[in-house]
Design a protein around this motif. Sequence first.
Motif, PDB file in Angstrom:
ATOM      1  N   VAL A 273       0.838  -1.200   0.000  1.00 53.71           N
ATOM      2  CA  VAL A 273       0.000   0.000   0.000  1.00 53.71           C
ATOM      3  C   VAL A 273       0.877   1.255   0.000  1.00 53.71           C
ATOM      4  O   VAL A 273       0.635   2.218  -0.759  1.00 53.71           O
ATOM      5  CB  VAL A 273      -0.947   0.002   1.215  1.00 53.71           C
ATOM      6  CG1 VAL A 273      -1.565   1.382   1.421  1.00 53.71           C
ATOM      7  CG2 VAL A 273      -2.039  -1.044   1.035  1.00 53.71           C
ATOM      8  N   ALA A 274       1.927   1.242   0.815  1.00 54.47           N
ATOM      9  CA  ALA A 274       2.778   2.422   0.932  1.00 54.47           C
ATOM     10  C   ALA A 274       3.649   2.620  -0.305  1.00 54.47           C
ATOM     11  O   ALA A 274       3.753   3.746  -0.825  1.00 54.47           O
ATOM     12  CB  ALA A 274       3.651   2.295   2.178  1.00 54.47           C
ATOM     13  N   GLN A 275       4.274   1.547  -0.804  1.00 50.33           N
ATOM     14  CA  GLN A 275       5.244   1.689  -1.884  1.00 50.33           C
ATOM     15  C   GLN A 275       4.595   1.840  -3.254  1.00 50.33           C
ATOM     16  O   GLN A 275       5.129   2.528  -4.126  1.00 50.33           O
ATOM     17  CB  GLN A 275       6.190   0.471  -1.888  1.00 50.33           C
ATOM     18  CG  GLN A 275       7.022   0.328  -0.628  1.00 50.33           C
ATOM     19  CD  GLN A 275       7.970   1.508  -0.420  1.00 50.33           C
ATOM     20  OE1 GLN A 275       8.391   2.146  -1.382  1.00 50.33           O
ATOM     21  NE2 GLN A 275       8.285   1.791   0.825  1.00 50.33           N
ATOM     22  N   PHE A 276       3.459   1.213  -3.480  1.00 53.07           N
ATOM     23  CA  PHE A 276       2.815   1.247  -4.786  1.00 53.07           C
ATOM     24  C   PHE A 276       1.761   2.358  -4.897  1.00 53.07           C
ATOM     25  O   PHE A 276       1.089   2.464  -5.917  1.00 53.07           O
ATOM     26  CB  PHE A 276       2.176  -0.101  -5.096  1.00 53.07           C
ATOM     27  CG  PHE A 276       3.154  -1.160  -5.530  1.00 53.07           C
ATOM     28  CD1 PHE A 276       3.121  -1.668  -6.828  1.00 53.07           C
ATOM     29  CD2 PHE A 276       4.104  -1.654  -4.655  1.00 53.07           C
ATOM     30  CE1 PHE A 276       4.013  -2.637  -7.233  1.00 53.07           C
ATOM     31  CE2 PHE A 276       5.006  -2.630  -5.048  1.00 53.07           C
ATOM     32  CZ  PHE A 276       4.973  -3.128  -6.348  1.00 53.07           C
ATOM     33  N   GLY A 277       1.616   3.152  -3.863  1.00 59.00           N
ATOM     34  CA  GLY A 277       0.638   4.238  -3.918  1.00 59.00           C
ATOM     35  C   GLY A 277      -0.779   3.729  -4.122  1.00 59.00           C
ATOM     36  O   GLY A 277      -1.556   4.293  -4.898  1.00 59.00           O
ATOM     37  N   VAL A 278      -1.131   2.676  -3.404  1.00 62.26           N
ATOM     38  CA  VAL A 278      -2.434   2.030  -3.573  1.00 62.26           C
ATOM     39  C   VAL A 278      -3.552   2.949  -3.092  1.00 62.26           C
ATOM     40  O   VAL A 278      -3.449   3.591  -2.039  1.00 62.26           O
ATOM     41  CB  VAL A 278      -2.461   0.690  -2.799  1.00 62.26           C
ATOM     42  CG1 VAL A 278      -3.868   0.128  -2.718  1.00 62.26           C
ATOM     43  CG2 VAL A 278      -1.524  -0.309  -3.464  1.00 62.26           C
ATOM     44  N   ASP A 279      -4.629   3.039  -3.887  1.00 56.94           N
ATOM     45  CA  ASP A 279      -5.776   3.880  -3.535  1.00 56.94           C
ATOM     46  C   ASP A 279      -6.802   3.159  -2.669  1.00 56.94           C
ATOM     47  O   ASP A 279      -7.650   3.805  -2.038  1.00 56.94           O
ATOM     48  CB  ASP A 279      -6.462   4.374  -4.810  1.00 56.94           C
ATOM     49  CG  ASP A 279      -5.545   5.223  -5.671  1.00 56.94           C
ATOM     50  OD1 ASP A 279      -4.984   6.196  -5.140  1.00 56.94           O
ATOM     51  OD2 ASP A 279      -5.386   4.899  -6.865  1.00 56.94           O
ATOM     52  N   GLY A 280      -6.768   1.839  -2.623  1.00 53.54           N
ATOM     53  CA  GLY A 280      -7.712   1.075  -1.818  1.00 53.54           C
ATOM     54  C   GLY A 280      -7.363  -0.403  -1.861  1.00 53.54           C
ATOM     55  O   GLY A 280      -6.678  -0.879  -2.775  1.00 53.54           O
ATOM     56  N   VAL A 281      -7.836  -1.142  -0.845  1.00 53.07           N
ATOM     57  CA  VAL A 281      -7.577  -2.581  -0.741  1.00 53.07           C
ATOM     58  C   VAL A 281      -8.896  -3.329  -0.880  1.00 53.07           C
ATOM     59  O   VAL A 281      -9.905  -2.946  -0.271  1.00 53.07           O
ATOM     60  CB  VAL A 281      -6.915  -2.927   0.613  1.00 53.07           C
ATOM     61  CG1 VAL A 281      -6.678  -4.434   0.722  1.00 53.07           C
ATOM     62  CG2 VAL A 281      -5.600  -2.170   0.775  1.00 53.07           C
ATOM     63  N   LEU A 282      -8.888  -4.385  -1.686  1.00 54.61           N
ATOM     64  CA  LEU A 282     -10.058  -5.249  -1.868  1.00 54.61           C
ATOM     65  C   LEU A 282      -9.721  -6.622  -1.303  1.00 54.61           C
ATOM     66  O   LEU A 282      -8.830  -7.306  -1.811  1.00 54.61           O
ATOM     67  CB  LEU A 282     -10.418  -5.361  -3.356  1.00 54.61           C
ATOM     68  CG  LEU A 282     -10.588  -4.047  -4.127  1.00 54.61           C
ATOM     69  CD1 LEU A 282     -10.903  -4.317  -5.587  1.00 54.61           C
ATOM     70  CD2 LEU A 282     -11.670  -3.180  -3.485  1.00 54.61           C
ATOM     71  N   ASP A 283     -10.422  -7.019  -0.241  1.00 54.92           N
ATOM     72  CA  ASP A 283     -10.142  -8.271   0.478  1.00 54.92           C
ATOM     73  C   ASP A 283     -11.284  -9.248   0.227  1.00 54.92           C
ATOM     74  O   ASP A 283     -12.429  -8.996   0.618  1.00 54.92           O
ATOM     75  CB  ASP A 283      -9.989  -7.986   1.972  1.00 54.92           C
ATOM     76  CG  ASP A 283      -9.571  -9.204   2.784  1.00 54.92           C
ATOM     77  OD1 ASP A 283      -9.702 -10.335   2.281  1.00 54.92           O
ATOM     78  OD2 ASP A 283      -9.128  -9.021   3.931  1.00 54.92           O
ATOM     79  N   THR A 284     -10.972 -10.403  -0.391  1.00 60.79           N
ATOM     80  CA  THR A 284     -12.015 -11.387  -0.696  1.00 60.79           C
ATOM     81  C   THR A 284     -12.129 -12.482   0.363  1.00 60.79           C
ATOM     82  O   THR A 284     -12.541 -13.597   0.061  1.00 60.79           O
ATOM     83  CB  THR A 284     -11.796 -12.003  -2.091  1.00 60.79           C
ATOM     84  OG1 THR A 284     -10.432 -12.411  -2.239  1.00 60.79           O
ATOM     85  CG2 THR A 284     -12.141 -11.018  -3.168  1.00 60.79           C
ATOM     86  N   GLY A 285     -11.814 -12.171   1.607  1.00 55.62           N
ATOM     87  CA  GLY A 285     -12.222 -13.017   2.718  1.00 55.62           C
ATOM     88  C   GLY A 285     -11.188 -13.960   3.298  1.00 55.62           C
ATOM     89  O   GLY A 285     -10.077 -14.088   2.821  1.00 55.62           O
ATOM     90  N   ASP A 286     -11.617 -14.625   4.384  1.00 55.14           N
ATOM     91  CA  ASP A 286     -10.776 -15.504   5.206  1.00 55.14           C
ATOM     92  C   ASP A 286      -9.611 -14.716   5.816  1.00 55.14           C
ATOM     93  O   ASP A 286      -8.447 -15.096   5.700  1.00 55.14           O
ATOM     94  CB  ASP A 286     -10.274 -16.710   4.419  1.00 55.14           C
ATOM     95  CG  ASP A 286     -11.279 -17.835   4.365  1.00 55.14           C
ATOM     96  OD1 ASP A 286     -12.377 -17.668   4.933  1.00 55.14           O
ATOM     97  OD2 ASP A 286     -10.988 -18.887   3.768  1.00 55.14           O
ATOM     98  N   VAL A 287      -9.960 -13.649   6.505  1.00 56.48           N
ATOM     99  CA  VAL A 287      -8.945 -12.844   7.170  1.00 56.48           C
ATOM    100  C   VAL A 287      -8.463 -13.519   8.449  1.00 56.48           C
ATOM    101  O   VAL A 287      -7.388 -13.223   8.956  1.00 56.48           O
ATOM    102  CB  VAL A 287      -9.497 -11.423   7.449  1.00 56.48           C
ATOM    103  CG1 VAL A 287     -10.570 -11.449   8.522  1.00 56.48           C
ATOM    104  CG2 VAL A 287      -8.388 -10.459   7.817  1.00 56.48           C
TER     105      VAL A 287
END
Length: 510
Positions: A273-287
């Motif tokens: 997230v920090a290095q790639f300048g990510v605008d948002g995270v999409l998590d498809t489960g089983d956290v």
Amino acid sequence: MTTPPPSSVDEATDGEAAGSEVPARRSWVPVLVRWLQRVVVALVGATLGVLLLGRVEAPIGPFDATVAFTPAISGGAELEIPPLGALAVDAYDGPLRLDVQLRRVDQVRAQALATDPAQLDGVVDRVSADLRTAVEQLAWTTGAAALGGAALFSVIALRRTREPFIAVGLATVLLAGTAGLGVATWRPEALSQPTYTGLLVNANSLIGSAQDIVARYDAYRASLEDLVSNVSTLYSAVSTLPDPAATGDSVTLLHVSDLHLNPAGADLVGQVVAQFGVDGVLDTGDVVDWGSPAENQTFGWIGALGVPYVYIRGNHDSAVTAAAVAAQPNAVVLDDTGTTVDGISVVGAPDPRFTPDKDAEGATQTLEETGQELVDYIGTLDDPPSIALVHDPKQAPPLDGVVPLVLAGHTHEREVSVLEDGTRLMVEGSTGGAGLRGLQGEDPTPLSCTVLYLDPATGELTAYDEITLGGLGQSEVTIERTYVEPLPTGDGEEPAPTDQPVQGPALPTP
């Protein structure tokens, strides 16, 4: 006066003596039979009393248990854990075996234990104290049941006024002898050598595997710290590749899945997230693994990301897990609902299953039915979304042709395919390396995530970077960029072919 011959007198005397011995001998036979009868009656009555009443219901730690004495040839103790099996301990000799059956987990006590880690410090002492209290209560109950059973059965079988008192006395002697034999033959060393039956036969190997996994995990995470630190170097190399949108403007989203409570996976997400300048995270489960409140206390890293975090529930995540994720200030939990991340419309549906609950009752929706419900929801929107999130790829077929991109997880194997009607299905591997279970094999499951580049105007996927951190014994970080749309190259040259992968660097562990 005539004197009988001496021989006649001697014969008469001998005859009288012999005649007196026969009645004396015969007088003891009824007495012996009567007492044997009393012993048998007392034993049978006491046994019946123990079988019928020699048990107590007691709490043992977070469990509700039945504790009982059962007539047996060799004594000992047995712990039953339905439906897994039982373990037996040859701890003492005697005619009574101690049986402990764990019937169910008390939700209130288990929740209190899970939500208060401080209680774990004394859980062994509390379980021992609970078991000791239960056995003491059982001893008094069993004694009363044995004495009562002996007295009652003697009334029925012998029908004499004084027989119940005799039966109680005999049963007392039997109980005292049983207790004395148990104390005299007590073998504490046997507690460390139980015999397993049922599914618990594999307990020794499982415990050994768990210890080995923990030992390997220390080395595994140490190596991952070095690998994760290479993400910044990796990004510097990737940034030299052609611009995904050819315009210098893309929405960058990170697809993660199946973290399974692995802290190294959370570290990786933060770095990308920090290095790639990510605008948002999409998590498809089983956290997480079990969906328990204790696991759900670990989600602070989500709130610390500083970007939107869109999540759907996996088959290992409970409703409590979803609520804990939703409590993070930057998180959105989708349940046949939608949201927008930097202009990109995203919808999602959770997995209908909850795997840790083996006793779940009632009809469960099929995976395809949940995909169809998400399609029904999409039908209510003014414009179709750009991305749909599901946990299991089997939820995706109804979405084919409805949305251009479906993201999934669950299988722990990365795969990208195009469905029949043109929808692209991207199945992520495991961002958490399948958790501790990923260390069970010869090579641990690698950690993986994918950076998605989307056109901000159309929401179309233009390229994606597949990032893989090798597991223990695979000490490298790799990245592969794939271009989804043809890239203009200028000077009349042919554009690059669709979905052309460009291999990034492979960085060894420092």
